[in-house]
Design a protein around this motif. Sequence first.
Motif, PDB file in Angstrom:
ATOM      1  N   GLN A  44      64.131  31.399   4.240  1.00  0.00           N
ATOM      2  CA  GLN A  44      63.194  31.569   5.346  1.00  0.00           C
ATOM      3  C   GLN A  44      63.256  30.327   6.226  1.00  0.00           C
ATOM      4  OE1 GLN A  44      60.922  34.155   6.118  1.00  0.00           O
ATOM      5  NE2 GLN A  44      60.294  32.988   7.925  1.00  0.00           N
ATOM      6  N   THR A  45      63.455  30.538   7.516  1.00  0.00           N
ATOM      7  CA  THR A  45      63.378  29.420   8.447  1.00  0.00           C
ATOM      8  C   THR A  45      61.946  29.289   8.952  1.00  0.00           C
ATOM      9  OG1 THR A  45      63.944  30.750  10.391  1.00  0.00           O
ATOM     10  CG2 THR A  45      65.766  29.739   9.169  1.00  0.00           C
ATOM     11  N   THR A  47      59.362  26.553  11.752  1.00  0.00           N
ATOM     12  CA  THR A  47      59.263  25.437  12.678  1.00  0.00           C
ATOM     13  C   THR A  47      58.176  24.487  12.188  1.00  0.00           C
ATOM     14  OG1 THR A  47      59.960  26.829  14.531  1.00  0.00           O
ATOM     15  CG2 THR A  47      58.829  24.752  15.066  1.00  0.00           C
ATOM     16  N   GLN A  75      67.449  21.033   7.202  1.00  0.00           N
ATOM     17  CA  GLN A  75      67.178  21.304   8.608  1.00  0.00           C
ATOM     18  C   GLN A  75      68.040  22.500   9.010  1.00  0.00           C
ATOM     19  OE1 GLN A  75      67.029  17.792  11.025  1.00  0.00           O
ATOM     20  NE2 GLN A  75      66.085  18.845  12.741  1.00  0.00           N
ATOM     21  N   TRP A  76      67.614  23.210  10.051  1.00  0.00           N
ATOM     22  CA  TRP A  76      68.289  24.430  10.500  1.00  0.00           C
ATOM     23  C   TRP A  76      68.707  24.263  11.952  1.00  0.00           C
ATOM     24  CZ3 TRP A  76      70.237  28.679   8.411  1.00  0.00           C
ATOM     25  CH2 TRP A  76      70.396  29.850   9.163  1.00  0.00           C
ATOM     26  N   ALA A  81      72.304  25.972   7.769  1.00  0.00           N
ATOM     27  CA  ALA A  81      71.698  24.734   7.283  1.00  0.00           C
ATOM     28  C   ALA A  81      72.532  23.567   7.787  1.00  0.00           C
ATOM     29  CB  ALA A  81      71.651  24.736   5.765  1.00  0.00           C
ATOM     30  N   GLN A 114      63.350  23.026  13.526  1.00  0.00           N
ATOM     31  CA  GLN A 114      63.438  24.127  12.572  1.00  0.00           C
ATOM     32  C   GLN A 114      64.056  23.672  11.254  1.00  0.00           C
ATOM     33  OE1 GLN A 114      65.339  27.681  14.412  1.00  0.00           O
ATOM     34  NE2 GLN A 114      63.368  28.642  13.966  1.00  0.00           N
ATOM     35  N   TYR A 115      63.577  24.283  10.187  1.00  0.00           N
ATOM     36  CA  TYR A 115      64.054  23.998   8.840  1.00  0.00           C
ATOM     37  C   TYR A 115      64.268  25.316   8.109  1.00  0.00           C
ATOM     38  CZ  TYR A 115      62.658  19.240   9.902  1.00  0.00           C
ATOM     39  OH  TYR A 115      62.551  18.002  10.496  1.00  0.00           O
ATOM     40  N   VAL A 116      65.021  25.254   7.004  1.00  0.00           N
ATOM     41  CA  VAL A 116      65.242  26.442   6.195  1.00  0.00           C
ATOM     42  C   VAL A 116      64.985  26.110   4.731  1.00  0.00           C
ATOM     43  CG1 VAL A 116      67.744  25.994   6.033  1.00  0.00           C
ATOM     44  CG2 VAL A 116      66.843  28.301   5.590  1.00  0.00           C
ATOM     45  N   GLY A 145      60.155  31.346  13.005  1.00  0.00           N
ATOM     46  CA  GLY A 145      60.976  31.430  11.803  1.00  0.00           C
ATOM     47  C   GLY A 145      61.340  32.862  11.495  1.00  0.00           C
ATOM     48  N   SER A 167      71.063  35.045  10.753  1.00  0.00           N
ATOM     49  CA  SER A 167      70.518  33.734  11.093  1.00  0.00           C
ATOM     50  C   SER A 167      69.303  33.828  12.006  1.00  0.00           C
ATOM     51  CB  SER A 167      71.585  32.869  11.769  1.00  0.00           C
ATOM     52  OG  SER A 167      72.106  33.510  12.923  1.00  0.00           O
TER      53      SER A 167
END
Length: 220
Positions: A44-45, A47, A75-76, A81, A114-116, A145, A167
């Motif tokens: 799951q991404t 913010t 980080q995404w 990734a 954004q991160y994942v 996300g 993505s």
Amino acid sequence: MMLTAGLAMFAATSADAATVFDTTSSSTATWQPFGRPDTSTYGQTFTAPTDNVLNSFSLFLTPTGGVDFKAFLYQWDGTKATGTSLFSSDILNSNNGPEFSFNTGGISLLSGAQYVAFLTTAGVAGGGGTTTMPTDGYQDTLAGGSFVYYNAGDNFAALTSNNWDKSGGGDDVFFKASFASSVAAVPEPGTWAMMLVGFGFIGGAMRSAKRRQKVTVAFA
């Protein structure tokens, strides 16, 4: 002693959770199959909010299949990734689900980036079959996300070098995250009072010690 107690209360206040993500619902929909030899990576991404210290996050798997996996946070960059791992877990097994919660120890993220958070069998020794990951019913529950996946096989390095198969999109899986502010909270009035008493106690002790000092004069 009083000063120490006051500062301890200050720290406890500033560590309280300020922002919480939670996409769990009554939905019975799932994404599948996750595991070997099928899709090795589900995630799951999201913010990072203004309260940018990530204290914990959770992902979910249906407790079947006996799938061995690990959890990671990266980080995404919009398609994959990127960078180095910000968090990794021990090897876990899907039979111990459905919720897998991870205490990060407080990771400072970049607000607005954004991160994942993902689960993967890539690079994880062990057997296992496949299982499913609960979703919010293909709704866009979490702004900034979405659910993502990659058929990386056992190639963990591909997660940061190749674009993922999915993505983006308007759906989320069950995901929780708890954030705190990186800025220390303003102490409660009672805490300020304890701190001031503590400072007064230390100042009084220093003055008392000074009065007890003796000066010795030596005559030739």
